[in-house]
Design a protein around this motif. Structure first.
Motif, PDB file in Angstrom:
ATOM      1  N   ALA A  34       0.987  -1.012   0.154  1.00 38.51           N
ATOM      2  CA  ALA A  34       0.132   0.275   0.169  1.00 38.51           C
ATOM      3  C   ALA A  34       0.758   1.352  -0.007  1.00 38.51           C
ATOM      4  O   ALA A  34       0.003   2.340  -0.305  1.00 38.51           O
ATOM      5  N   ASN A  35       2.393   1.033   0.371  1.00 39.71           N
ATOM      6  CA  ASN A  35       2.786   2.080  -0.104  1.00 39.71           C
ATOM      7  C   ASN A  35       3.861   2.498  -1.660  1.00 39.71           C
ATOM      8  O   ASN A  35       3.984   3.622  -1.376  1.00 39.71           O
ATOM      9  N   GLY A  36       3.057   1.525  -1.991  1.00 36.67           N
ATOM     10  CA  GLY A  36       4.179   1.756  -3.227  1.00 36.67           C
ATOM     11  C   GLY A  36       2.807   2.567  -3.850  1.00 36.67           C
ATOM     12  O   GLY A  36       1.904   2.831  -3.977  1.00 36.67           O
ATOM     13  N   ILE A  37       3.365   2.629  -5.911  1.00 36.56           N
ATOM     14  CA  ILE A  37       2.187   3.091  -6.538  1.00 36.56           C
ATOM     15  C   ILE A  37       1.401   3.315  -6.948  1.00 36.56           C
ATOM     16  O   ILE A  37       0.339   3.895  -6.820  1.00 36.56           O
ATOM     17  N   SER A  38       0.912   1.512  -7.289  1.00 29.37           N
ATOM     18  CA  SER A  38      -0.032   1.664  -7.796  1.00 29.37           C
ATOM     19  C   SER A  38      -0.711   1.442  -5.993  1.00 29.37           C
ATOM     20  O   SER A  38      -2.173   1.224  -6.407  1.00 29.37           O
ATOM     21  N   GLY A  39      -0.339   0.619  -4.723  1.00 30.13           N
ATOM     22  CA  GLY A  39      -1.185   0.394  -3.901  1.00 30.13           C
ATOM     23  C   GLY A  39      -1.487   1.246  -2.929  1.00 30.13           C
ATOM     24  O   GLY A  39      -3.182   1.810  -2.483  1.00 30.13           O
ATOM     25  N   ASN A  40      -0.729   2.691  -2.839  1.00 28.04           N
ATOM     26  CA  ASN A  40      -1.025   3.828  -2.688  1.00 28.04           C
ATOM     27  C   ASN A  40      -2.287   4.651  -3.767  1.00 28.04           C
ATOM     28  O   ASN A  40      -3.350   5.134  -2.957  1.00 28.04           O
ATOM     29  N   TYR A  41      -2.801   4.565  -4.893  1.00 29.44           N
ATOM     30  CA  TYR A  41      -3.720   5.518  -5.384  1.00 29.44           C
ATOM     31  C   TYR A  41      -5.377   3.947  -5.438  1.00 29.44           C
ATOM     32  O   TYR A  41      -6.106   4.733  -5.896  1.00 29.44           O
ATOM     33  N   MET A  42      -4.359   3.025  -5.495  1.00 26.49           N
ATOM     34  CA  MET A  42      -5.414   2.091  -5.136  1.00 26.49           C
ATOM     35  C   MET A  42      -6.599   2.344  -3.876  1.00 26.49           C
ATOM     36  O   MET A  42      -7.807   2.539  -3.618  1.00 26.49           O
ATOM     37  N   LEU A  43      -5.729   2.449  -3.265  1.00 26.17           N
ATOM     38  CA  LEU A  43      -6.202   3.292  -1.370  1.00 26.17           C
ATOM     39  C   LEU A  43      -7.245   4.316  -2.237  1.00 26.17           C
ATOM     40  O   LEU A  43      -8.340   4.490  -1.013  1.00 26.17           O
ATOM     41  N   ARG A  44      -6.327   4.950  -2.362  1.00 24.61           N
ATOM     42  CA  ARG A  44      -7.207   6.508  -2.513  1.00 24.61           C
ATOM     43  C   ARG A  44      -8.456   6.360  -3.354  1.00 24.61           C
ATOM     44  O   ARG A  44      -9.785   7.291  -2.614  1.00 24.61           O
ATOM     45  N   VAL A  45      -8.505   5.210  -3.765  1.00 18.08           N
ATOM     46  CA  VAL A  45      -9.629   4.700  -4.977  1.00 18.08           C
ATOM     47  C   VAL A  45     -10.695   4.733  -4.378  1.00 18.08           C
ATOM     48  O   VAL A  45     -12.101   4.679  -4.364  1.00 18.08           O
ATOM     49  N   LEU A  46     -10.290   3.660  -3.554  1.00 17.94           N
ATOM     50  CA  LEU A  46     -11.599   2.483  -2.879  1.00 17.94           C
ATOM     51  C   LEU A  46     -12.274   4.034  -1.364  1.00 17.94           C
ATOM     52  O   LEU A  46     -12.921   3.360  -1.027  1.00 17.94           O
ATOM     53  N   ALA A  47     -11.045   4.494  -1.500  1.00 14.21           N
ATOM     54  CA  ALA A  47     -11.656   5.286  -0.158  1.00 14.21           C
ATOM     55  C   ALA A  47     -12.681   6.415   0.177  1.00 14.21           C
ATOM     56  O   ALA A  47     -12.758   6.754   0.415  1.00 14.21           O
ATOM     57  N   SER A 256      -1.595   5.216 -15.367  1.00 14.99           N
ATOM     58  CA  SER A 256      -2.400   6.050 -14.863  1.00 14.99           C
ATOM     59  C   SER A 256      -2.695   5.266 -13.649  1.00 14.99           C
ATOM     60  O   SER A 256      -3.540   4.441 -13.926  1.00 14.99           O
ATOM     61  N   SER A 257      -1.817   5.858 -12.758  1.00 10.06           N
ATOM     62  CA  SER A 257      -2.251   4.680 -11.132  1.00 10.06           C
ATOM     63  C   SER A 257      -3.830   4.748 -10.961  1.00 10.06           C
ATOM     64  O   SER A 257      -3.971   3.872 -10.648  1.00 10.06           O
ATOM     65  N   THR A 258      -4.067   6.064 -10.758  1.00  9.98           N
ATOM     66  CA  THR A 258      -5.725   6.494 -11.000  1.00  9.98           C
ATOM     67  C   THR A 258      -6.792   5.669 -11.466  1.00  9.98           C
ATOM     68  O   THR A 258      -7.844   5.261 -10.945  1.00  9.98           O
ATOM     69  N   LEU A 259      -6.086   5.100 -13.007  1.00 10.37           N
ATOM     70  CA  LEU A 259      -7.144   5.109 -13.226  1.00 10.37           C
ATOM     71  C   LEU A 259      -7.082   3.472 -13.693  1.00 10.37           C
ATOM     72  O   LEU A 259      -8.132   2.401 -13.964  1.00 10.37           O
ATOM     73  N   ASN A 260      -5.906   2.889 -13.429  1.00  8.42           N
ATOM     74  CA  ASN A 260      -5.697   1.591 -13.173  1.00  8.42           C
ATOM     75  C   ASN A 260      -6.731   0.873 -11.777  1.00  8.42           C
ATOM     76  O   ASN A 260      -6.743  -0.159 -11.925  1.00  8.42           O
ATOM     77  N   ALA A 261      -6.152   2.079 -10.797  1.00  7.90           N
ATOM     78  CA  ALA A 261      -7.253   1.691  -9.478  1.00  7.90           C
ATOM     79  C   ALA A 261      -8.889   1.669 -10.212  1.00  7.90           C
ATOM     80  O   ALA A 261      -9.258   0.528  -9.124  1.00  7.90           O
ATOM     81  N   TYR A 262      -9.587   2.630 -10.781  1.00  2.00           N
ATOM     82  CA  TYR A 262     -10.586   1.835 -11.493  1.00  2.00           C
ATOM     83  C   TYR A 262     -11.216   0.838 -11.790  1.00  2.00           C
ATOM     84  O   TYR A 262     -11.781   0.087 -12.291  1.00  2.00           O
ATOM     85  N   LEU A 263      -9.915   0.790 -12.736  1.00  3.62           N
ATOM     86  CA  LEU A 263     -10.087  -0.798 -13.317  1.00  3.62           C
ATOM     87  C   LEU A 263      -9.592  -1.914 -12.673  1.00  3.62           C
ATOM     88  O   LEU A 263     -10.939  -2.754 -12.933  1.00  3.62           O
ATOM     89  N   GLU A 264      -9.163  -2.073 -11.685  1.00  3.86           N
ATOM     90  CA  GLU A 264      -8.697  -2.576 -10.832  1.00  3.86           C
ATOM     91  C   GLU A 264     -10.164  -3.438  -9.566  1.00  3.86           C
ATOM     92  O   GLU A 264     -10.948  -4.349  -9.522  1.00  3.86           O
ATOM     93  N   GLU A 265     -10.984  -1.860  -9.580  1.00  2.00           N
ATOM     94  CA  GLU A 265     -12.108  -2.320  -8.857  1.00  2.00           C
ATOM     95  C   GLU A 265     -13.263  -2.130  -9.649  1.00  2.00           C
ATOM     96  O   GLU A 265     -14.285  -3.652  -8.916  1.00  2.00           O
ATOM     97  N   TRP A 266     -13.314  -1.923 -10.437  1.00  2.00           N
ATOM     98  CA  TRP A 266     -14.462  -2.597 -11.974  1.00  2.00           C
ATOM     99  C   TRP A 266     -14.360  -4.447 -11.929  1.00  2.00           C
ATOM    100  O   TRP A 266     -15.262  -4.682 -11.845  1.00  2.00           O
ATOM    101  N   ALA A 267     -13.069  -4.377 -12.210  1.00  2.00           N
ATOM    102  CA  ALA A 267     -13.116  -5.381 -12.790  1.00  2.00           C
ATOM    103  C   ALA A 267     -13.332  -6.697 -11.932  1.00  2.00           C
ATOM    104  O   ALA A 267     -13.717  -7.732 -11.828  1.00  2.00           O
TER     105      ALA A 267
END
Length: 428
Positions: A34-47, A256-267
């Motif tokens: 969660a402290n890395g580039i992808s985990g950080n933005y996934m946290l932001r998106v889910l939050a 983009s990390s933010t868009l990756n996170a949106y896609l992975e939540e959707w998936a």
């Protein structure tokens, strides 16, 4: 696949994002790394939706750096996945961790072989990064955690693009490239076997160059560009392009990390996307040539162009013949300089130190104190050119419509690095 009408929304520069039914709520998630580039933005998106995601467990050795602090529905639990499964399970049990969904981003970039490229130590990369996933997943049954689905993020090296020309556009069904050991394949095999054994669904997402801002800027495309442009502006010189005209015009895709996170939540929330590998890209045409002028304008400096004199270039040939595509010749690239070599120039190091002092950049390192190869080599690889075009057809057919202009995303992330105290303010 079911036919239905979809509602989409925009959030800032991100468009075509899914809208979920209000009945999807009260979910729990684990984000590893969660402290890395992808985990950080996934946290932001889910939050962004605490009703949908009532509890988010952030598992990493260090806490995630979030601009406004850790969200109220998130909890950081320090864990090292190189420890044995029993030790991991003990912590998960003591903390009462549960998870409907797991997003796995844990990653270790091992030291390259002496004098070789960033991923040259392939065997050690396999050993360490497979162990991260094995130890974590093996701990879940011991802690009585059974998620509905596990999302594993790997990347474009799945297609062998780091080893030379690969089949393009890159599509999820393409065969594995076995020219060198690749820990992505080992992780996939372990994940699939685990999910078969335990009755859990899975997804694998494969982004390109990931665009985001976190304090650890290793393997970050944007931060080296920001340093390069900032020093260029400080010295009042031209933003020179390091490679040739072919690289200038080559089309690529960013992720983009933010868009990756949106896609992975959707998936993970999409039933008919279960047990599928999906590319994760911005769906935005991108070439260095058109971007370079934009970046020069942002920093108020003249925009350089590739030299047309062959004598100005050093030839680089990719290592395998035949290359990852399976036939034909290796790729040839031509460079005038690399950002890695540029960052070692004394006048550049002096200029960056002056910028740090002038703007009080509390979280920026001087170049002479920085692991320059670790920070700049990733950007050098992208600037060589070559075709990197992750097809988004599969995800689109399943109902994903997310999009961001990659140039706008880079501009946003440069601003985030300013907020982290790692870059000076942009003039424009």
């Amino acid at each position: 696949m079911p036919s239905h009408q979809q509602i989409v929304q925009s959030r800032g520069i991100y468009h075509g994002l899914p809208v979920y039914d209000a009945s999807v709520k009260g979910l729990t998630a684990i984000i590893t790394g969660a402290n890395g580039i992808s985990g950080n933005y996934m946290l932001r998106v889910l939050a962004q939706n605490p009703e949908r995601w009532s509890k988010i467990y952030c598992l990493s050795r260090r806490p995630p750096a979030i601009p406004d602090g850790l969200p109220s529905n998130a909890e950081h639990i320090p864990l090292d996945f190189l420890k044995d499964k029993e030790e991991i399970a003990k912590v998960l049990t003591e903390k009462g961790v549960t998870a409907d969904y797991i997003f796995f981003y844990s990653y270790v970039q091992v030291k390259p072989k002496e004098g070789s490229g960033l991923w040259s130590n392939a065997e050690e990369m396999c050993r360490v990064n497979l162990a991260l996933l094995q130890n974590f997943l093996s701990a879940l049954p011991l802690a009585n955690i059974k998620p509905k689905r596990i999302m594993l993020q790997t990347g474009a090296k799945n297609y062998g693009t780091h080893l030379g020309p690969a089949a393009t556009p890159q599509e999820e069904h393409h065969p594995r490239v076995t020219l060198e050991p690749n820990f992505y394949y080992l992780q996939e095999d372990f994940l699939w076997e685990y999910c078969r054994t335990h009755g859990v669904e899975w997804n694998v997402a494969m982004p390109s160059y990931i665009i985001g801002a976190v304090p650890d800027a290793a393997m970050n495309l944007v931060y080296p560009l920001g340093i390069y442009a900032s020093v260029t502006a400080h010295l009042k010189t031209t933003l020179e392009f390091p490679s040739d005209l072919k690289a200038w015009e080559a089309t690529q895709v960013g992720s983009s990390s933010t868009l990756n996170a949106y896609l992975e939540e959707w998936a993970v929330l999409t039933p008919h996307a279960k047990n599928e590998k999906l590319n994760a890209a911005d769906s935005s045409p991108f070439a260095w040539g058109t971007f370079w002028k934009k970046m020069a304008d942002w920093y108020g400096v003249p925009c350089g162009r590739p030299s047309l004199d062959p004598k100005d270039y050093t030839l680089i040939i990719t290592p395998y013949d035949p290359p990852p595509r399976g036939f034909g010749a290796p790729a040839t690239h031509h460079v005038r300089f690399t950002l890695t070599s540029w960052a070692r120039r004394p006048h550049v190091q002096k200029a960056w130190a002056e910028i740090i002092s002038q703007y009080g950049l509390k979280n920026a390192q001087k170049l002479e104190d920085m692991d320059i190869d670790r920070i700049f080599a990733f950007a050098d690889g992208s600037l060589l050119g070559g075709s990197l075009d992750l097809s988004m057809n599969k995800a689109r057919k399943m109902g994903w419509h997310g999009f961001v202009d990659t140039s706008e995303s880079v501009r946003e992330v440069l601003g985030e690095f300013v907020g982290l105290g790692m870059l000076p303010p942009l003039p424009k």
